[in-house]
Design an enzyme around this catalytic site. Structure first.
Site, PDB file in Angstrom:
ATOM      1  N   GLU A  46      -6.684   4.839   7.978  1.00  0.00           N
ATOM      2  CA  GLU A  46      -6.459   6.263   7.686  1.00  0.00           C
ATOM      3  C   GLU A  46      -7.694   6.884   7.040  1.00  0.00           C
ATOM      4  O   GLU A  46      -7.987   8.062   7.251  1.00  0.00           O
ATOM      5  CB  GLU A  46      -5.195   6.409   6.815  1.00  0.00           C
ATOM      6  CG  GLU A  46      -3.943   6.174   7.665  1.00  0.00           C
ATOM      7  CD  GLU A  46      -2.751   5.587   6.934  1.00  0.00           C
ATOM      8  OE1 GLU A  46      -2.708   5.660   5.699  1.00  0.00           O
ATOM      9  OE2 GLU A  46      -1.870   5.050   7.620  1.00  0.00           O
ATOM     10  N   GLY A  67       2.871  -1.181   4.256  1.00  0.00           N
ATOM     11  CA  GLY A  67       2.956   0.225   3.878  1.00  0.00           C
ATOM     12  C   GLY A  67       4.387   0.618   3.565  1.00  0.00           C
ATOM     13  O   GLY A  67       4.906   0.395   2.472  1.00  0.00           O
ATOM     14  N   GLY A  68       5.061   1.184   4.555  1.00  0.00           N
ATOM     15  CA  GLY A  68       6.387   1.762   4.349  1.00  0.00           C
ATOM     16  C   GLY A  68       7.373   0.831   3.666  1.00  0.00           C
ATOM     17  O   GLY A  68       8.128   1.253   2.779  1.00  0.00           O
ATOM     18  N   SER A 117       3.408  -2.251  10.261  1.00  0.00           N
ATOM     19  CA  SER A 117       4.857  -2.343  10.518  1.00  0.00           C
ATOM     20  C   SER A 117       5.459  -3.682  10.114  1.00  0.00           C
ATOM     21  O   SER A 117       6.428  -4.135  10.731  1.00  0.00           O
ATOM     22  CB  SER A 117       5.175  -2.013  11.981  1.00  0.00           C
ATOM     23  OG  SER A 117       4.897  -0.651  12.242  1.00  0.00           O
ATOM     24  N   ASN A 177       0.872  -1.179   0.000  1.00  0.00           N
ATOM     25  CA  ASN A 177       0.000   0.000   0.000  1.00  0.00           C
ATOM     26  C   ASN A 177       0.905   1.224   0.000  1.00  0.00           C
ATOM     27  O   ASN A 177       1.518   1.535   1.019  1.00  0.00           O
ATOM     28  CB  ASN A 177      -0.883  -0.044   1.256  1.00  0.00           C
ATOM     29  CG  ASN A 177      -1.671   1.231   1.471  1.00  0.00           C
ATOM     30  OD1 ASN A 177      -1.774   2.073   0.571  1.00  0.00           O
ATOM     31  ND2 ASN A 177      -2.232   1.390   2.666  1.00  0.00           N
ATOM     32  N   TRP A 178       0.996   1.874  -1.151  1.00  0.00           N
ATOM     33  CA  TRP A 178       1.917   3.015  -1.266  1.00  0.00           C
ATOM     34  C   TRP A 178       1.343   4.285  -0.649  1.00  0.00           C
ATOM     35  O   TRP A 178       2.034   5.310  -0.594  1.00  0.00           O
ATOM     36  CB  TRP A 178       2.277   3.240  -2.739  1.00  0.00           C
ATOM     37  CG  TRP A 178       3.360   2.308  -3.223  1.00  0.00           C
ATOM     38  CD1 TRP A 178       3.877   1.222  -2.555  1.00  0.00           C
ATOM     39  CD2 TRP A 178       4.076   2.392  -4.461  1.00  0.00           C
ATOM     40  NE1 TRP A 178       4.858   0.631  -3.310  1.00  0.00           N
ATOM     41  CE2 TRP A 178       5.010   1.317  -4.481  1.00  0.00           C
ATOM     42  CE3 TRP A 178       4.023   3.249  -5.550  1.00  0.00           C
ATOM     43  CZ2 TRP A 178       5.877   1.103  -5.549  1.00  0.00           C
ATOM     44  CZ3 TRP A 178       4.899   3.030  -6.626  1.00  0.00           C
ATOM     45  CH2 TRP A 178       5.813   1.964  -6.614  1.00  0.00           C
ATOM     46  N   LYS A 179       0.095   4.262  -0.230  1.00  0.00           N
ATOM     47  CA  LYS A 179      -0.516   5.451   0.380  1.00  0.00           C
ATOM     48  C   LYS A 179      -0.287   6.672  -0.526  1.00  0.00           C
ATOM     49  O   LYS A 179      -0.338   6.543  -1.743  1.00  0.00           O
ATOM     50  CB  LYS A 179       0.008   5.652   1.807  1.00  0.00           C
ATOM     51  CG  LYS A 179      -0.142   4.367   2.645  1.00  0.00           C
ATOM     52  CD  LYS A 179       0.119   4.562   4.102  1.00  0.00           C
ATOM     53  CE  LYS A 179      -0.077   3.223   4.828  1.00  0.00           C
ATOM     54  NZ  LYS A 179       0.036   3.330   6.263  1.00  0.00           N
ATOM     55  N   GLY A 234       2.786   2.087  10.837  1.00  0.00           N
ATOM     56  CA  GLY A 234       3.810   3.117  10.707  1.00  0.00           C
ATOM     57  C   GLY A 234       4.562   3.416  11.985  1.00  0.00           C
ATOM     58  O   GLY A 234       5.274   4.417  12.068  1.00  0.00           O
ATOM     59  N   HIS A 250      -9.475   1.390   5.044  1.00  0.00           N
ATOM     60  CA  HIS A 250      -8.184   1.560   5.724  1.00  0.00           C
ATOM     61  C   HIS A 250      -8.365   2.491   6.922  1.00  0.00           C
ATOM     62  O   HIS A 250      -9.152   3.447   6.870  1.00  0.00           O
ATOM     63  CB  HIS A 250      -7.140   2.122   4.755  1.00  0.00           C
ATOM     64  CG  HIS A 250      -5.763   2.068   5.326  1.00  0.00           C
ATOM     65  ND1 HIS A 250      -5.315   3.003   6.226  1.00  0.00           N
ATOM     66  CD2 HIS A 250      -4.754   1.168   5.176  1.00  0.00           C
ATOM     67  CE1 HIS A 250      -4.072   2.678   6.592  1.00  0.00           C
ATOM     68  NE2 HIS A 250      -3.720   1.575   5.963  1.00  0.00           N
ATOM     69  N   GLU A 281      -5.351  -4.803  10.684  1.00  0.00           N
ATOM     70  CA  GLU A 281      -4.290  -3.826  10.893  1.00  0.00           C
ATOM     71  C   GLU A 281      -4.550  -3.049  12.183  1.00  0.00           C
ATOM     72  O   GLU A 281      -5.326  -2.083  12.183  1.00  0.00           O
ATOM     73  CB  GLU A 281      -4.245  -2.828   9.724  1.00  0.00           C
ATOM     74  CG  GLU A 281      -3.970  -3.464   8.388  1.00  0.00           C
ATOM     75  CD  GLU A 281      -3.417  -2.444   7.397  1.00  0.00           C
ATOM     76  OE1 GLU A 281      -2.309  -2.663   6.908  1.00  0.00           O
ATOM     77  OE2 GLU A 281      -4.071  -1.425   7.152  1.00  0.00           O
TER      78      GLU A 281
HETATM   79  P1  PGA Z   1       2.938   0.225   7.556  1.00  0.00           P
HETATM   80  O1  PGA Z   1       1.461   0.473   6.965  1.00  0.00           O
HETATM   81  O2  PGA Z   1       3.416  -1.095   6.979  1.00  0.00           O
HETATM   82  O3  PGA Z   1       3.741   1.400   7.079  1.00  0.00           O
HETATM   83  O4  PGA Z   1       2.798   0.142   9.039  1.00  0.00           O
HETATM   84  C1  PGA Z   1       0.570  -0.597   6.795  1.00  0.00           C
HETATM   85  C2  PGA Z   1      -0.746  -0.088   6.272  1.00  0.00           C
HETATM   86  O5  PGA Z   1      -1.222   0.971   6.720  1.00  0.00           O
HETATM   87  O6  PGA Z   1      -1.367  -0.739   5.398  1.00  0.00           O
END
Ligand code: PGA
Length: 251
Positions: free
Chosen positions: A95, A230-231, A209, A10-12, A170, A93, A164
């Site tokens: 967010e 994500g990251g 994470s 997930n590149w956000k 993050g 998600h 999640e």
């Molecule tokens: P993260 O994000 O791996 O950077 O913690 C995961 C996500 O929000 O899908």
């Protein structure tokens, strides 16, 4: 429904055309691990270009609108995503839930709109730190699933659930393998209660994470069918290490 481990990046809100080079490198790496299903969810603007740039991996959106089209400035619908070459979309998600005030009923409508457009859905759920600390994590996730899982014929067929924990996203913090397994078992039980046997085929991804160092043990936890990353999905180097861990886990 494939039972291959499913590793989704997930590149956000990260990703310009320059990052298509990373997507190509991830695509080449994925071709070396045929036992793992790999996908990326870039910003909307890169969906089409990424679809053209890669061969092996899935490409998807990070959200969609509930309506197929119309006067919704700034939004993207599921049929538009499909037209751009998306295979799937993430919905719900944390967010989106926290920063855009999305509730379960809206998330469910989005999931159903995506499936109606032929997209697969990755539906995200997860508790906050305060909810976990007060012993409510499973109840919160259960409520989110009850309210936001798509319903209707074949809803379980093109569906994955991503667990999640909000406090793990993050932050570099992850739940214990036991806690991940317990939550994933509870999610599986609820999927079967809602969908019957079809609920057994829905992959349950862990997200929050995930990195090259912890992927193997998280992927080995009970009922973990993949990871939403994500990251660590932003570079081919770190994402490929996670794909490799999934391939080893399967062997
Ligand atoms: P993260 O994000 O791996 O950077 O913690 C995961 C996500 O929000 O899908």
């Amino acid at each position: 429904m494939s039972s291959l481990p499913y590793i989704v990046g997930n590149w956000k809100m990260n990703g310009t055309r320059a990052m298509l080079a990373e997507a190509r490198a991830i695509d080449r790496a994925a071709s070396r691990f045929p036992g793992v299903q790999v996908a990326l969810a870039p910003p909307f603007t890169l969906v089409h270009a990424m679809r053209e740039a890669v061969q092996e991996i899935g490409v998807g959106g990070q959200d969609c609108h509930v309506q197929p089209g119309g006067a919704f400035t700034g939004d993207i619908s599921a049929p538009i995503l499909a037209d751009a070459g998306a295979d799937f979309t993430i919905v719900g998600h944390s967010e989106r839930r926290a920063l855009h005030g999305e509730g379960d009923a809206l998330v469910r409508d989005k999931a159903e709109a995506a499936q109606a457009a032929g997209l697969s859905v990755i539906l995200c759920v997860g508790e906050t730190e305060a909810e976990r600390d007060s012993g409510k994590a499973e109840a919160v996730v259960s409520g989110q699933l009850a309210g936001s899982l798509p319903r209707g014929d074949d809803a379980a067929v093109r569906l994955a659930v991503a667990y999640e924990p909000v406090w793990a996203i993050g932050t570099g913090r992850v739940p214990s393998v036991d806690d991940v397994g317990a939550m994933h078992r509870a999610i599986r039980a609820q999927l079967v209660a809602i969908y019957g046997d079809a609920g057994q085929g829905v992959r349950i991804l862990y997200g929050g994470s995930v990195n090259a160092g912890n992927a193997a043990e998280l992927l080995a936890a009970d009922e973990v069918g993949g990871a939403l990353v994500g990251g660590a999905s932003l570079t081919a180097e770190s994402f490929t290490a996670i794909i490799g861990a999934a391939a080893l886990e399967r062997d």
